[in-house]
Design a protein around this motif. Structure first.
Motif, mmCIF file in Angstrom:
data_model
loop_
_atom_site.group_PDB
_atom_site.id
_atom_site.type_symbol
_atom_site.label_atom_id
_atom_site.label_comp_id
_atom_site.label_asym_id
_atom_site.label_seq_id
_atom_site.Cartn_x
_atom_site.Cartn_y
_atom_site.Cartn_z
ATOM 1 N N PHE A 186 3.567 -35.876 63.303
ATOM 2 C CA PHE A 186 2.755 -37.080 63.500
ATOM 3 C C PHE A 186 2.054 -37.128 64.862
ATOM 4 O O PHE A 186 1.059 -37.843 65.008
ATOM 5 N N PHE A 187 2.545 -36.376 65.850
ATOM 6 C CA PHE A 187 1.922 -36.426 67.169
ATOM 7 C C PHE A 187 1.184 -35.144 67.541
ATOM 8 O O PHE A 187 0.474 -35.118 68.545
ATOM 9 N N ALA A 188 1.343 -34.103 66.744
ATOM 10 C CA ALA A 188 0.627 -32.853 67.030
ATOM 11 C C ALA A 188 -0.259 -32.432 65.871
ATOM 12 O O ALA A 188 -1.452 -32.146 66.053
ATOM 13 N N VAL A 189 0.285 -32.424 64.665
ATOM 14 C CA VAL A 189 -0.455 -31.911 63.523
ATOM 15 C C VAL A 189 -1.473 -32.923 63.003
ATOM 16 O O VAL A 189 -2.660 -32.605 62.833
ATOM 17 N N VAL A 190 -1.021 -34.147 62.733
ATOM 18 C CA VAL A 190 -1.921 -35.154 62.153
ATOM 19 C C VAL A 190 -3.126 -35.449 63.059
ATOM 20 O O VAL A 190 -4.266 -35.503 62.574
ATOM 21 N N PRO A 191 -2.940 -35.654 64.382
ATOM 22 C CA PRO A 191 -4.139 -35.858 65.228
ATOM 23 C C PRO A 191 -5.106 -34.678 65.189
ATOM 24 O O PRO A 191 -6.325 -34.869 65.243
ATOM 25 N N ALA A 192 -4.578 -33.475 65.080
ATOM 26 C CA ALA A 192 -5.465 -32.305 65.029
ATOM 27 C C ALA A 192 -6.229 -32.233 63.713
ATOM 28 O O ALA A 192 -7.309 -31.631 63.654
ATOM 29 N N ALA A 193 -5.671 -32.849 62.668
ATOM 30 C CA ALA A 193 -6.316 -32.819 61.345
ATOM 31 C C ALA A 193 -7.116 -34.080 61.063
ATOM 32 O O ALA A 193 -7.511 -34.317 59.921
ATOM 33 N N LYS A 194 -7.384 -34.888 62.091
ATOM 34 C CA LYS A 194 -8.027 -36.192 61.868
ATOM 35 C C LYS A 194 -9.408 -36.067 61.258
ATOM 36 O O LYS A 194 -9.839 -36.940 60.495
ATOM 37 N N SER A 195 -10.113 -34.978 61.536
ATOM 38 C CA SER A 195 -11.452 -34.811 60.961
ATOM 39 C C SER A 195 -11.381 -34.698 59.441
ATOM 40 O O SER A 195 -12.133 -35.364 58.714
ATOM 41 N N GLY A 196 -10.462 -33.879 58.945
ATOM 42 C CA GLY A 196 -10.305 -33.739 57.498
ATOM 43 C C GLY A 196 -9.748 -34.993 56.853
ATOM 44 O O GLY A 196 -10.129 -35.344 55.734
ATOM 45 N N ILE A 197 -8.856 -35.684 57.557
ATOM 46 C CA ILE A 197 -8.295 -36.921 57.014
ATOM 47 C C ILE A 197 -9.377 -37.992 56.914
ATOM 48 O O ILE A 197 -9.452 -38.725 55.913
ATOM 49 N N LEU A 198 -10.236 -38.089 57.919
ATOM 50 C CA LEU A 198 -11.353 -39.037 57.851
ATOM 51 C C LEU A 198 -12.302 -38.683 56.718
ATOM 52 O O LEU A 198 -12.855 -39.573 56.063
ATOM 53 N N ALA A 199 -12.482 -37.389 56.472
ATOM 54 C CA ALA A 199 -13.319 -36.977 55.340
ATOM 55 C C ALA A 199 -12.719 -37.459 54.031
ATOM 56 O O ALA A 199 -13.442 -37.904 53.122
ATOM 57 N N SER A 200 -11.403 -37.410 53.910
ATOM 58 C CA SER A 200 -10.753 -37.906 52.691
ATOM 59 C C SER A 200 -10.944 -39.409 52.547
ATOM 60 O O SER A 200 -11.111 -39.915 51.435
#
Length: 281
Positions: A186-200
């Motif tokens: 939640f503090f390393a992986v998810v912030p790094a994937a925020k671009s793809g999550i926002l796309a979803s």
């Protein structure tokens, strides 16, 4: 070399066709709607509170507000569940259980919208009616709940793909620094994937605001600004579907103008999310 150029040309042609299709749709909608909106009056059309086609009174503001309410609540419910589900599938789900859950999520995305509508009519509407005594159950809440379910496959699968596309070094590095597996995700992986999550989320918003059939069946289809979750509502999409079958002359032109408003609405949302995504890089 020749083979690479052929495929590059094919890919460019495909991308160009997509842009061409969007451009043709936009030109058709705006060309047909400009004269209609000018005839009615922009302010009367956008901010008008009454919709009486037989009397040539066309105000779509209640439907704009209804679309915003239903979409916003659906996204507020669906995004946390979808992202948390994606995190679980990517990092915490046992492989055997994942082999069951992922096909189920994919199947959820393949179910026709009319089936979702029947489910909402039989299950969700009576549930809402029991919660809010004295109401029919066809309401903002019922429509939002069914849309939240409908956007889950898109959010889960796209977010999961974005999370799994990251190098494992993000997760392993956080663990090496002493983080627990949960904090590492939640503090390393998810912030790094925020671009793809926002796309979803963008895709989920598009699915929610563009849905018509399921919403027609459970939203109540009342042209009014809802003052509570138990009030009936009509969205921009359902207004077009409900009346296009018998509309003629000015009424039909107004429904096309209604589609233009919906098109602009979705365009603004996409631009806003893309700006947010770009600003967080």
């Amino acid at each position: 070399m020749l083979k690479e150029r052929v495929f590059q040309g094919l890919f460019a042609l495909s991308a160009g066709f997509s842009i061409f299709a969007v451009g043709v749709i936009a030109i058709f909608l705006f060309f047909n709607a400009f004269a209609t909106i000018s005839q009615i009056g922009f302010l009367e059309f956008i901010f008008g509170m009454d919709w009486y086609p037989d009397e040539e009174i066309f105000g779509i503001f209640p439907m704009i507000v209804g679309s915003i309410y239903v979409t916003a609540l659906a996204i507020a419910l669906g995004v946390p569940i979808g992202v948390l589900s994606a995190v679980y599938l990517a990092y915490f789900c046992p492989k055997r259980l994942k082999g069951i859950i992922i096909p189920a999520v994919e199947l959820l995305g393949a179910i026709p919208s009319v089936v979702y509508g029947f489910f909402g009519l039989v299950i969700i509407v009576p549930l809402v009616s029991n919660i809010f005594s004295g109401v029919s159950g066809k309401s903002v809440l019922a429509a939002s709940l069914i849309l939240a379910i409908m956007v889950l496959p898109t959010i889960i699968l796209v977010s999961k793909a974005a999370i799994e596309a990251l190098p494992k070094s993000y997760y392993e590095g956080a663990l090496a620094l002493g983080a627990t597996p949960e904090r590492a995700v939640f503090f390393a992986v998810v912030p790094a994937a925020k671009s793809g999550i926002l796309a979803s989320v963008i895709l989920g918003v598009g699915r929610a605001i563009g849905e018509a059939m399921a919403v027609i069946m459970i939203a109540g289809n009342q042209v009014q600004i809802p003052h509570s979750l138990s009030d009936g509502v009509r969205t921009l999409t359902t207004n077009i579907v409900l009346e296009m079958g018998y509309a003629a002359n000015l009424h039909k032109d107004v429904l096309i103008a209604n589609a233009v408003v919906l098109f602009v609405f979705i365009l603004i949302i996409n631009i806003s999310f893309n700006a947010l995504k770009g600003g967080k890089k």
